[in-house]
Enzyme design. Sequence first.
Site, PDB file in Angstrom:
ATOM      1  N   ASP A   1       0.434  -4.354   6.803  1.00  0.00           N
ATOM      2  CA  ASP A   1       0.195  -4.566   5.267  1.00  0.00           C
ATOM      3  C   ASP A   1       1.758  -4.463   4.778  1.00  0.00           C
ATOM      4  OD1 ASP A   1      -2.313  -4.563   5.850  1.00  0.00           O
ATOM      5  OD2 ASP A   1      -2.424  -2.365   5.142  1.00  0.00           O
TER       6      ASP A   1
HETATM    7  N1  URA Z   1      -4.362  -0.965   9.507  1.00  0.00           N
HETATM    8  C1  URA Z   1      -4.108  -1.102   8.119  1.00  0.00           C
HETATM    9  O1  URA Z   1      -4.864  -0.675   7.237  1.00  0.00           O
HETATM   10  N2  URA Z   1      -3.207  -1.447   7.500  1.00  0.00           N
HETATM   11  C2  URA Z   1      -1.988  -2.166   8.504  1.00  0.00           C
HETATM   12  O2  URA Z   1      -0.996  -2.574   8.202  1.00  0.00           O
HETATM   13  C3  URA Z   1      -2.267  -2.068   9.910  1.00  0.00           C
HETATM   14  C4  URA Z   1      -3.469  -1.461  10.507  1.00  0.00           C
END
Ligand code: URA
Length: 245
Positions: free
Chosen positions: A112
């Site tokens: 993310d």
């Molecule tokens: N899980 C999440 O919520 N975000 C990420 O970036 C990776 C795994």
Amino acid sequence: MSKETLRLDRLLSNLGYGSRREVQQMVRNGWVTLDGNDLTDPNQRIDLAPDLRERLLVDDEPLDPLPGLTLMLHKPLGVTCSHKETGPLVYGLLPERWRQREPTISTIGRLDKESSGLLLMTDDGMLLHRIISPKSAIPKRYRVTLARPLRGDEAALFASGELMLDGEDTPLLPVPMETLSPQSATVTLVEGRYHQVRRMFAAVGNHVEALHRDRIGALDLPADLPPGEHRVLGDAELALVLPPR
Ligand code: URA
């Protein structure tokens, strides 16, 4: 001789040094040397030997890595794993020329925008698919900082293989969790559902304040790789991610 050869102008333009026409001019200007000798014919076929990088110089600099490039990036917060979205993108952290390469470099899975840590990137589509394939079940470890103290039942619930996330109809595969402190833990996923870690902690009434991936397979994010920096992976490091078949 390795079996694979490529015309010099195509090799250079695929590596992002310029259009076909531009790299042909670079060769005619004498800016490209092989084993210390000027190359003058852009049509010359070049043997893509593993040591070519050290032997073929462009403007006195070693050639960029050949196709089959895999790298790790220490993804900082605030950049997006996408080729098209607006705002800062992870690709903007790579050398300008690498963004012009063909085949293009893509992220292997995603983090993310507000997550940091180990992100792999490659121009090798087969490798990418092997690494992200559910069949490979490569473990990815995340360090999580939470808004509220752990309740105490999270590890058992995550490990149960019975946790169902909101809006889904199959439970998550078991997720090992290790508590680091009352408000921090690591979790190790073999799946990559959308916002999985954030949604797992939301399911137990908590909120993820910081999320950092520090390991993929047996490959750790090196402590000496600062956020925003990258490093090309060698065969030994790649084998830590995906053991050879
Ligand atoms: N899980 C999440 O919520 N975000 C990420 O970036 C990776 C795994």
